[in-house]
Structure formats: structure tokens, C-alpha cells
Design a protein around this motif. Sequence first.
Motif, PDB file in Angstrom:
ATOM      1  N   ASN A 281      -2.593  -2.736  26.971  1.00 28.75           N
ATOM      2  CA  ASN A 281      -1.368  -2.490  26.192  1.00 28.75           C
ATOM      3  C   ASN A 281      -0.391  -3.657  26.208  1.00 28.75           C
ATOM      4  N   TYR A 282      -0.914  -4.874  26.427  1.00 27.75           N
ATOM      5  CA  TYR A 282      -0.003  -6.009  26.593  1.00 27.75           C
ATOM      6  C   TYR A 282      -0.659  -7.295  26.115  1.00 27.75           C
ATOM      7  N   VAL A 283      -0.145  -7.866  25.035  1.00 27.37           N
ATOM      8  CA  VAL A 283      -0.559  -9.197  24.598  1.00 27.37           C
ATOM      9  C   VAL A 283       0.572 -10.166  24.919  1.00 27.37           C
ATOM     10  N   GLY A 284       0.285 -11.124  25.774  1.00 25.01           N
ATOM     11  CA  GLY A 284       1.322 -12.033  26.242  1.00 25.01           C
ATOM     12  C   GLY A 284       1.549 -13.238  25.365  1.00 25.01           C
ATOM     13  N   ALA A 285       0.536 -13.628  24.578  1.00 22.89           N
ATOM     14  CA  ALA A 285       0.667 -14.805  23.723  1.00 22.89           C
ATOM     15  C   ALA A 285      -0.372 -14.726  22.614  1.00 22.89           C
ATOM     16  N   ILE A 286      -0.042 -15.387  21.492  1.00 22.16           N
ATOM     17  CA  ILE A 286      -0.953 -15.439  20.348  1.00 22.16           C
ATOM     18  C   ILE A 286      -0.933 -16.849  19.790  1.00 22.16           C
ATOM     19  N   ALA A 287      -2.070 -17.309  19.280  1.00 21.02           N
ATOM     20  CA  ALA A 287      -2.156 -18.633  18.663  1.00 21.02           C
ATOM     21  C   ALA A 287      -3.206 -18.597  17.569  1.00 21.02           C
ATOM     22  N   VAL A 288      -2.989 -19.427  16.555  1.00 17.72           N
ATOM     23  CA  VAL A 288      -3.935 -19.552  15.448  1.00 17.72           C
ATOM     24  C   VAL A 288      -4.554 -20.939  15.477  1.00 17.72           C
ATOM     25  N   ASN A 289      -5.864 -20.991  15.387  1.00 17.18           N
ATOM     26  CA  ASN A 289      -6.590 -22.246  15.189  1.00 17.18           C
ATOM     27  C   ASN A 289      -6.886 -22.324  13.697  1.00 17.18           C
ATOM     28  N   ARG A 290      -6.066 -23.076  12.966  1.00 19.36           N
ATOM     29  CA  ARG A 290      -6.177 -23.100  11.513  1.00 19.36           C
ATOM     30  C   ARG A 290      -7.486 -23.721  11.045  1.00 19.36           C
ATOM     31  N   SER A 291      -7.915 -24.773  11.686  1.00 15.90           N
ATOM     32  CA  SER A 291      -9.108 -25.478  11.223  1.00 15.90           C
ATOM     33  C   SER A 291     -10.363 -24.625  11.338  1.00 15.90           C
ATOM     34  N   GLU A 292     -10.380 -23.690  12.275  1.00 16.18           N
ATOM     35  CA  GLU A 292     -11.547 -22.834  12.477  1.00 16.18           C
ATOM     36  C   GLU A 292     -11.325 -21.405  11.988  1.00 16.18           C
ATOM     37  N   GLY A 293     -10.127 -21.089  11.506  1.00 13.58           N
ATOM     38  CA  GLY A 293      -9.864 -19.740  11.018  1.00 13.58           C
ATOM     39  C   GLY A 293      -9.927 -18.684  12.094  1.00 13.58           C
ATOM     40  N   LEU A 294      -9.367 -19.012  13.269  1.00 20.96           N
ATOM     41  CA  LEU A 294      -9.423 -18.104  14.412  1.00 20.96           C
ATOM     42  C   LEU A 294      -8.030 -17.716  14.880  1.00 20.96           C
ATOM     43  N   VAL A 295      -7.935 -16.531  15.447  1.00 21.02           N
ATOM     44  CA  VAL A 295      -6.724 -16.057  16.107  1.00 21.02           C
ATOM     45  C   VAL A 295      -7.070 -15.757  17.554  1.00 21.02           C
ATOM     46  N   GLY A 296      -6.273 -16.282  18.477  1.00 23.96           N
ATOM     47  CA  GLY A 296      -6.525 -16.044  19.891  1.00 23.96           C
ATOM     48  C   GLY A 296      -5.365 -15.326  20.539  1.00 23.96           C
ATOM     49  N   ILE A 297      -5.664 -14.409  21.444  1.00 23.58           N
ATOM     50  CA  ILE A 297      -4.629 -13.679  22.174  1.00 23.58           C
ATOM     51  C   ILE A 297      -4.986 -13.653  23.656  1.00 23.58           C
ATOM     52  N   THR A 298      -3.971 -13.501  24.495  1.00 27.09           N
ATOM     53  CA  THR A 298      -4.190 -13.383  25.932  1.00 27.09           C
ATOM     54  C   THR A 298      -3.444 -12.173  26.481  1.00 27.09           C
ATOM     55  N   SER A 299      -3.942 -11.671  27.596  1.00 25.54           N
ATOM     56  CA  SER A 299      -3.281 -10.577  28.303  1.00 25.54           C
ATOM     57  C   SER A 299      -3.312 -10.841  29.796  1.00 25.54           C
ATOM     58  N   PRO A 300      -2.173 -11.207  30.395  1.00 26.68           N
ATOM     59  CA  PRO A 300      -2.158 -11.373  31.849  1.00 26.68           C
ATOM     60  C   PRO A 300      -2.370 -10.059  32.587  1.00 26.68           C
TER      61      PRO A 300
END
Length: 365
Positions: A281-300
Motif C-alpha cells: 500500500n505504499y509507493v515511495g517513488a516513481i520514474a519514467v524511462n522515456r527512451s524505453e517506454g517504461l515506468v518504474g516504482i519502488t516501495s520501501p
Amino acid sequence: MIRSTTIDRRSFVKAAGIGFLAALTPRSLMALERSDAVYASGIRAADGSFAIATVTERGEIIDQVALPARAHGMAFSAATGKTVAFARRPGTYAMIFDPRNKGQPIVISSRDDRHFYGHGVFSPDGRILYASENDFDGNRGMIGIYDATDRFTRIGEFETYGIGPHDMTVSDDGRLLIVANGGIETHPDFGRTKLNLGAMQPSLVLIDAATGALIEKHVLPAEWSQLSTRHVDLDGDGRIWFACQYEGHRKDLPPLVGHFAKGEDLSFVELPEETTRRLANYVGAIAVNRSEGLVGITSPKGGASVTIDAKTGKVLAETVIADAAGIAPAREGFAVSSYDGDFLSTRSAVAWDQHIVRISQPTRA
């Protein structure tokens, strides 16, 4: 038009100059020589002090700039090369420095009746710094406006049309400010205590960057009123991706990631149930890799990072990372840090803070 957010090692060295390189230790010089990218992130050192570390794509620390207190989010100007570290809520400082050289950092303070929320963003031309702030006596979110051409003098503010603004970004053309209003009331008299968990008002807003006028406001559905909208990033099509932290019952399985564009309603990504449980129930950060069309998220809290296909919303990869913290685009996929000292393949005797910024070559002097 998509702005580049990458830098190769040779570009960084060229921009940094002889003075910067001469100040590095032999070990740092070797790490920089072997690296293809450069990042910056807040750290807590073993002695309890705080700093911003410049880091290779292998996670090797190149250099450090001391901080007056713990930082949270970072902002980087691709136009000027300036980087900002914002104090962790309810902190009142932001420190601006140039990671290419050893010039004296600039430290600014919020107004007496404001505090920073840990995030901000530069205008595309690097002339303005926007910071998420709290008008704590008025219980309203604000955007502080700072003149980056005049030692970051505060020149005004806009409303965020919500409570508890956290992360924010700006459209590539500089016309829209995008703010995640977490919906949580706080006041520095009560530290980091959340004062309205039973009456939260999370929202995502689009604001005219020139006038401060509200363009759109997207309030979360009533069933997810305790789903705090916290972090945002843009993909190559200008689509806004957002990540959430749930303040409701721990056994609930709320949607934690979504996206929208101007003129559209919010859309949530249907993550597999197992993935949602893993994120705790917790996403601490999000980032987009535009060149690869990816979305990344982390949860501590969940100890994991997740990679999502930006076109389909399909989960492509899940990695177990204890205390997973920051995330930023890498040459392939994402660079991920942890509170426990891991940054990609390297472990250091530091605690990485919540966010990472990837440093790009300045487009002008």
C-alpha cells in the motif's frame, strides 16, 4: 519535444572542468572514468551527517556536498546544470548547487509561515524554480516561485488548489505545472503528524505556469479518499504518471499507480493482486524511462521495485530490494537505491534517501 535527461561520462567531465576533477580523490576519478551516467541523491552518512552525493551508474560515490539537515526530493535543470535538494517535510531550507564544480552552494529558506514539502521543479529554461510548500496556518497548498537568475529570490506564489502538495513537475513546453496534492493536513507544531486521515482530499491538478490559474483538478473517487497522491512523472507523450500511498486499512488493496493527460479522467493501472500486496500500500517513488517506454516504482515498505510497460500497463519485472528507496531512468531500465546503502550493484556505508535525480549535460552556459 522531449528533453534529454541523460549524460555520458565524457559530457559530464567536459562540463565539470579541470577544477572539479582536480578536487576528486583517485578512487572517485577512477569511478567516474568507468561510468556512463551520473546521478545525485541525498544520503545520511555513518556519523549521522547529511549530504548530497554525486553517483556513477554503478552506484559509486564520486563527490559529496554537505547539507544542513536531511533532504528529500531533488530538482535538476537541464538548461543550466543547477541541482536543488529540498528539505524533508516540514523542513524550511533548499540548497542549490552545481554538481559539475566546487562553487559555493546557495541555501534559501521558506517564508516564516510556510515550509517545504520536499519537492520542486525548474522551468524548462532554468530561469524559475517552483517548490511545493505549505501555508500551514491557512491549511492550503502553495507553490513558491523563485528567480533562478537572481540567487533564487522568492518572487511570488501560486495556490495548488488542494491540501498537502507533495511532488510536482512541469510540462515540456513549460506551460503547465502538475501537482500531486496528497490531501493530508499537517502543521509544523505537530511535526510530521497527519491531522485529517478521516477527511483526506487527495487530488491531481494542472495549473497555468504563467498565471497560476487552475486548468484542471482531478479528485480521487470517494472510495479511495485515503489514497494519497504523492509522486508524478511525465512520459514521452506528455502523459502524467502518478503514484500513491494508502492511509486506509492495511488489508485493503487500493490501486497505487495511474496516469492521465490534459482533458482526460484519471486511469488506474490494474496491477496483479500479488504485486499490489508486495507494494504494501505504499509507493515511495516513481520514474519514467522515456527512451524505453517504461515506468518504474519502488516501495520501501514492501521492499520491492516494479517495472511497468507505459503503453499497456503490464508489469514487466519485479525485483526484491530491501528498503527500496529512489528510482531514476538508467541506460537500460532503472537505477534503484535503498535506505540500506545499495545503489545498483554497489553498497556504500550510507543510507540513501527517498529520491534520485539523473544529471544531464546543460544545454547552455
